[in-house]
Design a protein around this motif. Structure first.
Motif, short mmCIF file in Angstrom:
data_model
loop_
_atom_site.label_atom_id
_atom_site.label_comp_id
_atom_site.label_asym_id
_atom_site.label_seq_id
_atom_site.Cartn_x
_atom_site.Cartn_y
_atom_site.Cartn_z
N SER A 505 0.86 -1.18 0.00
CA SER A 505 0.00 0.00 0.00
C SER A 505 0.90 1.23 0.00
N SER A 538 -7.97 -2.58 -3.52
CA SER A 538 -8.53 -3.92 -3.46
C SER A 538 -9.30 -4.17 -4.74
N GLU A 539 -9.29 -5.41 -5.18
CA GLU A 539 -9.99 -5.75 -6.42
C GLU A 539 -11.46 -5.39 -6.29
N THR A 583 -10.30 1.56 4.88
CA THR A 583 -10.20 1.23 3.46
C THR A 583 -10.96 2.26 2.63
N SER A 585 -12.76 2.91 -1.39
CA SER A 585 -13.16 2.39 -2.70
C SER A 585 -13.52 3.55 -3.60
#
Length: 591
Positions: A505, A538-539, A583, A585
């Protein structure tokens, strides 16, 4: 201006020459060195004439002395670190003001530095930046008004030497030293306070303030503004146009003679501090990189972005936390090194940012340590987290010492371990002849550790190559390393192409900067670093699925160039969701 030269040992340079016609000039001495005929300019003799049984220098010029002085076909060569000291002469006239002139030539393409002292006080520090002859002259104070006076000329940063010829000292009532102008400590765009060092014996000063036209000619806001008083050293200038760039020079007068102009000062807005930016969540996060974002800061002219890589170990291993071969340095050699500024970060030459050198030299693939004063020369690593393994870590380094370009043995290098600002451990390495590998074990690493190589010797030079710092680490530990620092200009975002490999990361912080007066010189003032933003990739599966199982902390929108938006605009925007678990997104949204 982004680069500013900083010399801790530099003295204020005095202006060269006098344009006024000197009247009633008395020559104190005028030495052409015609008696010293051995050798030539291109191939000086190799015998130091200031020492030994014959002492040819003192024999032909009684009272003169020196160190590393060589004949050069009717001229003299001073070796690197050498000096030439005159006999004592009567310079009491004109209140000890003298005009010193001479011809000077460096024997290296990159030039050399020299100092001129009057008795014990250095009055001139100057440079030549090529290997051509230069006629230089300086009007200075400092000669004794009660006794006799000598001059001492010293060569520095002159690998192959410095030639001098036609050294002359004159005195006249028409000679008057120029003041040294200084950066204003108050400048807000419409006013500033001009400052200078006063000249002993002066009765006042003449101040010029001006902008420059397209051809570089002055357009005066003030001209010949008289500032009365022997000890005056400042004048407040008002009523200026904040859209213009102003300059000033000052001249000293004693009522009979007036000096040449001082050095020219460019007036810049004086800013005491900058707020730290607010770093915003990254946008455009993909497996190949991301865009860093931040808010604007008042008065900032630009922003510097620092990015670190964070890697989580899957198994126990010995990790090389720093490795540097200095292959980016391509100039110079151990016999004819390159001479950089006194101190600098070596980022443009190194694999990793943060290496810092002081009193150093360049040879292809190596950094040299060569002190110019009583302070040791140093090479310092980037800061590393070495708190693992109880603070135990290993340093491997290749080093060698040279004298006049040949490797020698016996010099001692001290390797210091800094935890923050404090030295917590030191080891000495006595060098053997040649470039050799040395391994040192240390036990005092912590989360903010630097490794410093320190060399105090002023006779020889130490060369450093292939530094490696390693440490045993456990599975699950995180390794942080500086990816780089990036100048984003006055933009509020910066795109980076960095791969999110497995277990990797990134995190970033931002500082603002502005050109202003720093320590009496024009330089860059930096803010404190912003908050730190972590970037994790992240995928993607489904934004709705992610939202369903995680708690949303914040939602931000950005355009396709990474600029922050108050709300989605018509067309395509980027939605960045930050969750309470840290996290992030992102997804494209259409409005």
């Amino acid at each position: 201006m982004k680069k500013v030269l900083h010399l801790a040992f530099a003295v204020a340079m005095l202006m060269m020459g006098q344009s006024a016609m000197a009247q009633n000039v008395t020559t104190v001495f005028d030495e052409s060195f015609d008696l010293f005929t051995d050798g030539s300019e291109e191939s000086p003799a190799t015998t130091d004439i200031s020492t030994g049984y014959t002492n040819k220098l003192g024999t032909n010029l009684p009272g003169w002395s020196g160190r590393y002085v060589y004949e050069a076909g009717g001229k003299l060569k001073l070796g690197d670190g050498g000096n030439l000291q005159t006999a004592r002469y009567d310079m009491k006239a004109n209140k000890g003001v003298v005009k010193i002139s001479r011809r000077v030539r460096a024997l290296d393409d990159f030039g050399a530095m020299f100092n001129i002292a009057v008795n014990y006080s250095t009055k001139v520090t100057d440079y030549v930046f090529d290997n051509a002859w230069h006629d230089v002259s300086y009007v200075v104070t400092g000669a004794s008004t009660t006794s006799t006076t000598y001059l001492k000329v010293t060569a520095a940063m002159a690998a192959n030497g410095l030639l001098i010829d036609n050294l002359k000292v004159e005195q006249s009532e028409s000679f008057y030293p120029a003041p040294v102008a200084k950066q204003p400590t108050q400048a807000d765009g419409t006013s500033f306070t001009a400052k200078w060092d006063y000249i002993s014996g002066s009765t006042g000063y003449y101040l010029d303030v001006y902008t420059k036209d397209a051809a570089g000619a002055p357009v005066y806001a003030l001209q010949n503004q008289f500032v009365s008083g022997a000890y005056s050293s400042s004048y407040k200038v008002t009523g200026l146009d904040p859209t213009q760039t102003y300059f000033f020079v000052v001249r000293a007068t004693n009522g009979t003679a007036t000096s040449e102009n001082s050095n020219e000062i460019q007036v810049v807005k004086v800013i005491a501090s900058l707020d730290a930016p607010e770093a915003l969540p990254a946008s455009n996060v993909t497996e190949g990189g991301f865009t860093a974002n931040w808010n604007a800061v008042e008065n900032a002219e630009g922003y510097s972005l620092a990015v670190q890589k964070v890697e989580t170990l899957k198994e126990d291993k010995t990790v090389v936390v720093a490795s540097e071969d200095f292959a980016g340095i391509t100039e110079g050699s151990v016999s004819a090194p390159g001479y950089p500024s006194l101190s600098e970060y070596l980022d443009k030459y190194t694999n990793e940012s943060g290496w810092y050198a002081y009193a150093h030299l360049y040879a292809a693939g190596m950094v040299g340590l060569s002190p110019f004063s009583s302070s040791p020369a140093t090479l310092t690593s980037p800061m590393k987290d070495l708190s693992s393994n109880g603070g135990k870590f290993t340093v491997k380094v290749r080093m060698g010492a040279t004298q006049y370009g040949s490797y020698v043995a016996g010099d001692v290098v001290t390797v210091n371990v800094f935890n923050g600002e404090n030295v917590v451990e030191s080891k000495e390495v006595t060098l053997v002849e040649g470039l050799q590998d040395y391994t040192l074990e240390f036990t005092s690493g912590n989360a903010m550790t630097f490794v410093e190589f320190s060399y105090p010797g002023t006779t020889n030079r130490v060369w450093i190559d292939d530094v490696e710092i390693s440490q045993d680490k456990k599975a699950g530990e995180q390794i942080e390393s500086l990816v780089g620092t990036y100048d984003a200009g006055n933009n509020l975002s910066y795109g980076l192409q960095l791969p999110f490999d497995e277990g990797v990361s990134y995190r970033y912080g931002v500082t603002a900067y502005v050109t202003t007066v720093v320590g009496g010189e024009i330089g860059l003032l930096h803010s404190n670093v912003s908050n730190i933003v972590d970037v994790v990739y992240s995928e993607p599966t489904s934004v709705n699925d992610v939202d369903a199982v995680k708690v949303v902390k914040s939602v931000r929108y950005f355009d396709l160039n990474g600029r922050a938006l108050a709300q989605p605009t018509d067309g395509v925007s980027i939605k960045v969701v930050t969750y309470t678990d840290g996290t992030i997104s992102s997804a494209k949204v259409m409005k």
